[in-house]
Design a protein around this motif. Structure first.
Motif, mmCIF file in Angstrom:
data_model
loop_
_atom_site.group_PDB
_atom_site.id
_atom_site.type_symbol
_atom_site.label_atom_id
_atom_site.label_comp_id
_atom_site.label_asym_id
_atom_site.label_seq_id
_atom_site.Cartn_x
_atom_site.Cartn_y
_atom_site.Cartn_z
ATOM 1 N N GLU A 1 1.995 -50.753 -45.182
ATOM 2 C CA GLU A 1 1.863 -50.851 -46.635
ATOM 3 C C GLU A 1 1.445 -49.511 -47.248
ATOM 4 O OE1 GLU A 1 2.625 -53.050 -49.039
ATOM 5 O OE2 GLU A 1 3.646 -54.076 -47.414
ATOM 6 N N LYS A 2 0.565 -48.788 -46.557
ATOM 7 C CA LYS A 2 0.166 -47.470 -47.059
ATOM 8 C C LYS A 2 1.367 -46.524 -47.107
ATOM 9 C CE LYS A 2 -4.634 -47.579 -45.526
ATOM 10 N NZ LYS A 2 -5.624 -46.997 -44.609
ATOM 11 N N VAL A 3 2.174 -46.534 -46.052
ATOM 12 C CA VAL A 3 3.361 -45.675 -46.016
ATOM 13 C C VAL A 3 4.353 -46.122 -47.091
ATOM 14 C CG1 VAL A 3 5.320 -44.933 -44.604
ATOM 15 C CG2 VAL A 3 3.049 -45.113 -43.586
ATOM 16 N N MET B 1 6.255 -56.113 -44.903
ATOM 17 C CA MET B 1 7.230 -55.056 -44.713
ATOM 18 C C MET B 1 7.418 -54.853 -43.221
ATOM 19 S SD MET B 1 7.760 -51.307 -46.071
ATOM 20 C CE MET B 1 8.841 -52.105 -47.150
ATOM 21 N N SER B 2 8.649 -54.739 -42.818
ATOM 22 C CA SER B 2 8.967 -54.537 -41.410
ATOM 23 C C SER B 2 9.310 -53.075 -41.149
ATOM 24 C CB SER B 2 10.137 -55.430 -41.008
ATOM 25 O OG SER B 2 11.317 -54.990 -41.630
ATOM 26 N N ASP C 1 7.129 -45.323 -52.373
ATOM 27 C CA ASP C 1 7.387 -45.804 -53.730
ATOM 28 C C ASP C 1 6.872 -44.822 -54.792
ATOM 29 O OD1 ASP C 1 8.647 -48.051 -52.793
ATOM 30 O OD2 ASP C 1 6.891 -49.360 -53.007
ATOM 31 N N GLU C 2 5.713 -44.216 -54.551
ATOM 32 C CA GLU C 2 5.166 -43.233 -55.497
ATOM 33 C C GLU C 2 6.022 -41.980 -55.559
ATOM 34 O OE1 GLU C 2 1.142 -42.551 -54.326
ATOM 35 O OE2 GLU C 2 0.492 -44.558 -54.945
ATOM 36 N N THR D 1 -3.186 -38.977 -45.554
ATOM 37 C CA THR D 1 -3.429 -40.415 -45.622
ATOM 38 C C THR D 1 -4.157 -40.853 -44.368
ATOM 39 O OG1 THR D 1 -1.395 -40.694 -46.882
ATOM 40 C CG2 THR D 1 -2.322 -42.662 -45.877
ATOM 41 N N LYS D 2 -5.167 -41.669 -44.546
ATOM 42 C CA LYS D 2 -5.947 -42.176 -43.419
ATOM 43 C C LYS D 2 -5.303 -43.453 -42.884
ATOM 44 C CE LYS D 2 -9.550 -39.391 -43.807
ATOM 45 N NZ LYS D 2 -10.061 -38.533 -42.824
#
Length: 128
Positions: free
Chosen positions: A117-119, A1-2, A124-125, A28-29
């Motif tokens: 990816e965490k963001v 992901m960019s 998405d959630e 989020t960490k």
């Protein structure tokens, strides 16, 4: 992901969804790339600390073992004055240095991708 993809996803969110994403991001960490580069990679990278920090335990153990083996072989080479051990010591030192230079560039990219990816998962959630 960019960064561009993430920006487009954020722009597509409604204000309520954006508020939810912001609220979730507070808890989020996300790992600090500056700390990973200067302290864990630049100063302690030979011991695999940066790789442990980004979750690559196997490669961190490899870096730690390579550094310890390089130190031990260096002591043997210094005490024996044998040309074989001196050349083996130099080979380990050059290999360890090469991996350290490569890690200076790779660890930051891997950490950035993990944070993105965490963001992305949070977005998405919230969307679903």
């Amino acid at each position: 992901m960019s960064n561009e993809d993430l920006k487009k996803k954020l722009e597509a969110l409604s204000s309520d969804e954006l508020d939810k994403v912001c609220a979730r991001l507070q808890y989020t960490k996300l790992k600090n790339p500056t700390l990973a580069f200067w302290v864990y990679n630049f100063l302690l990278g030979g011991f695999g600390v940066a790789r442990f920090y980004i979750g690559q335990i196997g490669f961190g153990i490899f870096r730690l073992a390579l550094t310890l083996l390089s130190i031990i072989i260096g002591f043997v080479a210094e005490s024996s004055y044998d040309s074989f051990w001196i050349s083996v010591s130099k080979m380990f030192d050059y290999g360890n240095f090469g991996i350290a230079i490569i890690d200076l560039f790779i660890v930051g990219v891997l950490l950035r991708n993990q944070n993105l990816e965490k963001v992305n998962l949070i977005i998405d959630e919230v969307k679903s």
